[in-house]
Design a protein around this motif. Structure first.
Motif, PDB file in Angstrom:
ATOM      1  N   VAL A  33     -38.973  30.976  66.118  1.00  0.00           N
ATOM      2  CA  VAL A  33     -40.313  30.396  65.996  1.00  0.00           C
ATOM      3  C   VAL A  33     -40.995  30.495  67.360  1.00  0.00           C
ATOM      4  CG1 VAL A  33     -41.617  28.286  65.479  1.00  0.00           C
ATOM      5  CG2 VAL A  33     -39.489  28.784  64.246  1.00  0.00           C
ATOM      6  N   PRO A  34     -42.187  31.117  67.419  1.00  0.00           N
ATOM      7  CA  PRO A  34     -42.884  31.190  68.708  1.00  0.00           C
ATOM      8  C   PRO A  34     -43.188  29.782  69.232  1.00  0.00           C
ATOM      9  CG  PRO A  34     -43.906  32.676  67.105  1.00  0.00           C
ATOM     10  CD  PRO A  34     -42.926  31.826  66.348  1.00  0.00           C
ATOM     11  N   LEU A  35     -42.906  29.584  70.524  1.00  0.00           N
ATOM     12  CA  LEU A  35     -43.161  28.303  71.191  1.00  0.00           C
ATOM     13  C   LEU A  35     -44.097  28.579  72.360  1.00  0.00           C
ATOM     14  CD1 LEU A  35     -42.430  25.286  71.887  1.00  0.00           C
ATOM     15  CD2 LEU A  35     -40.492  26.206  73.170  1.00  0.00           C
ATOM     16  N   ALA A  36     -45.285  27.968  72.322  1.00  0.00           N
ATOM     17  CA  ALA A  36     -46.242  28.167  73.431  1.00  0.00           C
ATOM     18  C   ALA A  36     -46.272  26.876  74.257  1.00  0.00           C
ATOM     19  CB  ALA A  36     -47.595  28.559  72.860  1.00  0.00           C
ATOM     20  N   GLY A  37     -47.324  26.061  74.111  1.00  0.00           N
ATOM     21  CA  GLY A  37     -47.382  24.811  74.875  1.00  0.00           C
ATOM     22  C   GLY A  37     -46.480  23.726  74.296  1.00  0.00           C
ATOM     23  N   GLY A  38     -46.130  23.862  73.034  1.00  0.00           N
ATOM     24  CA  GLY A  38     -45.240  22.901  72.380  1.00  0.00           C
ATOM     25  C   GLY A  38     -45.918  21.609  71.936  1.00  0.00           C
ATOM     26  N   THR A  39     -47.240  21.512  72.082  1.00  0.00           N
ATOM     27  CA  THR A  39     -47.889  20.224  71.790  1.00  0.00           C
ATOM     28  C   THR A  39     -47.967  19.925  70.288  1.00  0.00           C
ATOM     29  OG1 THR A  39     -50.115  21.183  71.832  1.00  0.00           O
ATOM     30  CG2 THR A  39     -49.269  20.266  73.912  1.00  0.00           C
ATOM     31  N   ASP A  40     -47.888  20.947  69.463  1.00  0.00           N
ATOM     32  CA  ASP A  40     -47.735  20.708  68.019  1.00  0.00           C
ATOM     33  C   ASP A  40     -46.254  20.703  67.650  1.00  0.00           C
ATOM     34  OD1 ASP A  40     -50.324  20.389  66.790  1.00  0.00           O
ATOM     35  OD2 ASP A  40     -50.721  22.480  67.278  1.00  0.00           O
ATOM     36  N   LEU A  41     -45.517  21.697  68.119  1.00  0.00           N
ATOM     37  CA  LEU A  41     -44.106  21.829  67.698  1.00  0.00           C
ATOM     38  C   LEU A  41     -43.282  20.598  68.081  1.00  0.00           C
ATOM     39  CD1 LEU A  41     -43.388  25.614  68.377  1.00  0.00           C
ATOM     40  CD2 LEU A  41     -43.459  24.449  66.163  1.00  0.00           C
ATOM     41  N   PHE A  42     -43.486  20.055  69.275  1.00  0.00           N
ATOM     42  CA  PHE A  42     -42.684  18.892  69.681  1.00  0.00           C
ATOM     43  C   PHE A  42     -42.990  17.677  68.806  1.00  0.00           C
ATOM     44  CE2 PHE A  42     -41.954  20.455  74.336  1.00  0.00           C
ATOM     45  CZ  PHE A  42     -41.126  21.447  73.844  1.00  0.00           C
ATOM     46  N   ASP A  57     -39.588  31.188  73.544  1.00  0.00           N
ATOM     47  CA  ASP A  57     -40.519  30.550  74.481  1.00  0.00           C
ATOM     48  C   ASP A  57     -41.433  31.610  75.105  1.00  0.00           C
ATOM     49  OD1 ASP A  57     -41.790  29.053  76.346  1.00  0.00           O
ATOM     50  OD2 ASP A  57     -39.993  28.487  77.485  1.00  0.00           O
ATOM     51  N   LEU A  58     -42.723  31.510  74.788  1.00  0.00           N
ATOM     52  CA  LEU A  58     -43.687  32.517  75.262  1.00  0.00           C
ATOM     53  C   LEU A  58     -44.280  32.159  76.625  1.00  0.00           C
ATOM     54  CD1 LEU A  58     -45.728  32.923  71.913  1.00  0.00           C
ATOM     55  CD2 LEU A  58     -43.655  34.154  72.611  1.00  0.00           C
ATOM     56  N   TRP A  59     -44.044  30.941  77.085  1.00  0.00           N
ATOM     57  CA  TRP A  59     -44.788  30.383  78.230  1.00  0.00           C
ATOM     58  C   TRP A  59     -44.742  31.271  79.467  1.00  0.00           C
ATOM     59  CZ3 TRP A  59     -48.370  26.854  77.782  1.00  0.00           C
ATOM     60  CH2 TRP A  59     -48.868  26.221  78.922  1.00  0.00           C
ATOM     61  N   GLY A  77     -56.338  35.602  76.690  1.00  0.00           N
ATOM     62  CA  GLY A  77     -54.928  35.756  76.350  1.00  0.00           C
ATOM     63  C   GLY A  77     -54.454  34.602  75.478  1.00  0.00           C
ATOM     64  N   ALA A  78     -53.425  34.888  74.679  1.00  0.00           N
ATOM     65  CA  ALA A  78     -52.922  33.888  73.726  1.00  0.00           C
ATOM     66  C   ALA A  78     -52.547  32.568  74.400  1.00  0.00           C
ATOM     67  CB  ALA A  78     -51.700  34.461  72.998  1.00  0.00           C
ATOM     68  N   LEU A  79     -52.040  32.659  75.642  1.00  0.00           N
ATOM     69  CA  LEU A  79     -51.576  31.443  76.317  1.00  0.00           C
ATOM     70  C   LEU A  79     -52.676  30.739  77.103  1.00  0.00           C
ATOM     71  CD1 LEU A  79     -48.075  32.612  77.648  1.00  0.00           C
ATOM     72  CD2 LEU A  79     -48.514  31.001  75.791  1.00  0.00           C
ATOM     73  N   ALA A 103     -62.986  20.700  75.930  1.00  0.00           N
ATOM     74  CA  ALA A 103     -63.068  19.432  76.668  1.00  0.00           C
ATOM     75  C   ALA A 103     -62.808  18.227  75.772  1.00  0.00           C
ATOM     76  CB  ALA A 103     -64.449  19.315  77.318  1.00  0.00           C
ATOM     77  N   GLU A 104     -62.864  18.411  74.457  1.00  0.00           N
ATOM     78  CA  GLU A 104     -62.647  17.286  73.530  1.00  0.00           C
ATOM     79  C   GLU A 104     -61.291  17.355  72.842  1.00  0.00           C
ATOM     80  OE1 GLU A 104     -65.662  15.671  71.090  1.00  0.00           O
ATOM     81  OE2 GLU A 104     -67.256  16.711  72.171  1.00  0.00           O
ATOM     82  N   ILE A 105     -60.451  18.306  73.240  1.00  0.00           N
ATOM     83  CA  ILE A 105     -59.124  18.418  72.606  1.00  0.00           C
ATOM     84  C   ILE A 105     -58.139  17.538  73.367  1.00  0.00           C
ATOM     85  CG2 ILE A 105     -57.180  19.994  72.224  1.00  0.00           C
ATOM     86  CD1 ILE A 105     -59.228  22.031  71.234  1.00  0.00           C
ATOM     87  N   ALA A 126     -58.194  20.785  60.723  1.00  0.00           N
ATOM     88  CA  ALA A 126     -58.898  19.943  61.693  1.00  0.00           C
ATOM     89  C   ALA A 126     -58.828  20.513  63.108  1.00  0.00           C
ATOM     90  CB  ALA A 126     -58.316  18.532  61.676  1.00  0.00           C
ATOM     91  N   GLY A 127     -58.257  21.703  63.279  1.00  0.00           N
ATOM     92  CA  GLY A 127     -58.154  22.315  64.619  1.00  0.00           C
ATOM     93  C   GLY A 127     -59.547  22.523  65.194  1.00  0.00           C
ATOM     94  N   ASP A 128     -59.784  21.997  66.385  1.00  0.00           N
ATOM     95  CA  ASP A 128     -61.163  21.946  66.883  1.00  0.00           C
ATOM     96  C   ASP A 128     -61.707  23.271  67.388  1.00  0.00           C
ATOM     97  OD1 ASP A 128     -61.822  19.246  66.402  1.00  0.00           O
ATOM     98  OD2 ASP A 128     -60.527  18.648  68.063  1.00  0.00           O
ATOM     99  N   LEU A 170     -47.037  38.516  66.736  1.00  0.00           N
ATOM    100  CA  LEU A 170     -47.504  37.474  67.646  1.00  0.00           C
ATOM    101  C   LEU A 170     -48.997  37.653  67.872  1.00  0.00           C
ATOM    102  CD1 LEU A 170     -45.012  37.342  70.660  1.00  0.00           C
ATOM    103  CD2 LEU A 170     -45.380  35.572  68.914  1.00  0.00           C
ATOM    104  N   ILE A 171     -49.695  36.549  68.019  1.00  0.00           N
ATOM    105  CA  ILE A 171     -51.080  36.645  68.497  1.00  0.00           C
ATOM    106  C   ILE A 171     -50.998  36.933  69.991  1.00  0.00           C
ATOM    107  CG2 ILE A 171     -53.234  35.374  68.867  1.00  0.00           C
ATOM    108  CD1 ILE A 171     -52.433  33.616  66.433  1.00  0.00           C
ATOM    109  N   THR A 172     -51.710  37.959  70.448  1.00  0.00           N
ATOM    110  CA  THR A 172     -51.664  38.267  71.886  1.00  0.00           C
ATOM    111  C   THR A 172     -52.980  37.921  72.580  1.00  0.00           C
ATOM    112  OG1 THR A 172     -52.269  40.559  71.429  1.00  0.00           O
ATOM    113  CG2 THR A 172     -49.909  40.069  71.677  1.00  0.00           C
TER     114      THR A 172
END
Ligand SMILES: Cc1cc2nc3c(=O)[nH]c(=O)nc-3n(C[C@H](O)[C@H](O)[C@H](O)COP(=O)(O)OP(=O)(O)OC[C@H]3O[C@@H](n4cnc5c(N)ncnc54)[C@H](O)[C@@H]3O)c2cc1C
Length: 295
Positions: A33-42, A57-59, A77-79, A103-105, A126-128, A170-172
């Motif tokens: 499973v692709p892991l970027a910032g992890g703010t949803d996955l965690f 881990d793509l970070w 870029g994706a990241l 700025a509102e996320i 609901a993704g902003d 992957l989204i690049t």
């Protein structure tokens, strides 16, 4: 029950090519499973949701970072994090609604980690950032070992949380073409409170002046009002063809009620969302051109 982190496997590829090979090798069996910032996955792991046990881990992948010009588009870029977006001078000037959404996320902690591709791939209605990308005619670049391809953002979601991506892709990057010169850009998120809330209604719009012999440029996209982020195409038609007046604004509002399909859920009711989406649309139109408020 919470997921025990010690039982999870994380691989850290050194390059994008390596990541794509790892992903392809795992596609059939025990997909990474692709892991970027992890703010949803965690959050999902903490809640014990079934998101997988093996992560890639793509970070550390530099190929997925950076904001740069590509022809007449800006490539993110994706990241790219929401902090990168809100602080980037060119994004702020050319795509002010994206900077406003960033700025509102969440708050700073989230903006420092949360990535644009993570927001897209998480595919929450609901993704902003999603309505903004749709209103800006974004194109998503994806890659796999089989090559690269591009998907128009308004073709990306097939249904609730279902993306038009293959298991090894992957989204690049995200490509943003220049909006028409002089267009009016609008973003508004409505939540329970002014900061740190999940959207009840989120609306992004771009309205350009009418050009010789052609209708005006009109893009309107909303989140939290249907199973997927949507383009309000009937409403766009009214705005494209109609001259700015109160009568056109009223017709646009009626069309919007047809375009959206909100539901009652823990955050809001259907009726509230229809009413508020209409109010925000009128706010957008009045700000774009005061004639939308005149008879
Ligand atoms: C406290 C808090 C507040 C939040 N507030 C908001 C908010 O106001 N608005 C909002 O929209 N969201 C909000 N979020 C949700 C979250 O921060 C965003 O959705 C964020 O953009 C996810 O990015 P990430 O890099 O952390 O993704 P991750 O958690 O790493 O991944 C999310 C999903 O994307 C997939 N993925 C990641 N990168 C790629 C890639 N390159 N290619 C393919 N798939 C990929 C992962 O496999 C996973 O399915 C909040 C979250 C928290 C915890």
């Amino acid at each position: 029950m919470r997921t025990a982190l010690s039982t999870l496997e994380v691989v850290r590829p050194k390059s994008l090519d390596q990541a794509l090979r790892d992903l392809a090798a795992s596609a059939e069996n025990g997909r990474l499973v692709p892991l970027a910032g992890g703010t949803d996955l965690f959050v999902y792991l903490n809640a014990g949701a079934e998101v997988g046990r093996r992560f890639i881990d793509l970070w550390g992948l530099r190929e997925l970072r950076g904001i740069r010009a590509e022809g007449k588009s800006l490539a993110l870029g994706a990241l790219t994090t929401f902090r990168d977006i809100r602080e980037h001078a060119i994004v702020r000037r050319r795509f002010p609604s994206l900077a406003a959404a960033a700025a509102e996320i969440g708050a700073w902690q989230i903006q420092n980690r949360a990535t644009l591709a993570g927001n897209i791939a998480n595919a929450s209605p609901a993704g902003d950032s999603l309505p903004v990308l749709m209103a800006y005619d974004a194109v998503i670049r994806v890659r796999s070992v089989r090559g690269a391809r591009e998907i128009a953002f308004d073709q990306l979601y097939r249904g609730y949380r279902e993306l038009a991506l293959e298991r090894d892709e992957l989204i690049t990057a995200v490509l943003l073409p220049d909006p028409p010169a002089g267009a009016f850009h609008f973003f508004r998120k409505v939540g329970t409170r002014r900061a740190q809330s999940i959207s009840k209604v989120v609306l992004a719009g771009v309205l350009g002046r009418a050009r010789e012999g052609r209708g005006r440029h009109a893009r309107l996209s909303l989140g939290s009002v249907a199973p997927v982020t949507l383009r309000a195409r009937r409403t766009e038609d009214v705005l494209r063809e109609g001259t700015p007046s109160r009568e056109t604004a009223a017709r646009a509002r009626a069309a919007l009620a047809e375009d959206i399909a909100p539901i009652d859920d823990i955050r809001s009711t259907r009726d509230y969302r229809v009413q508020v989406a209409g109010n925000v649309l009128e706010q957008f139109l009045r700000a774009a051109d005061p004639r939308y408020a005149r008879a």
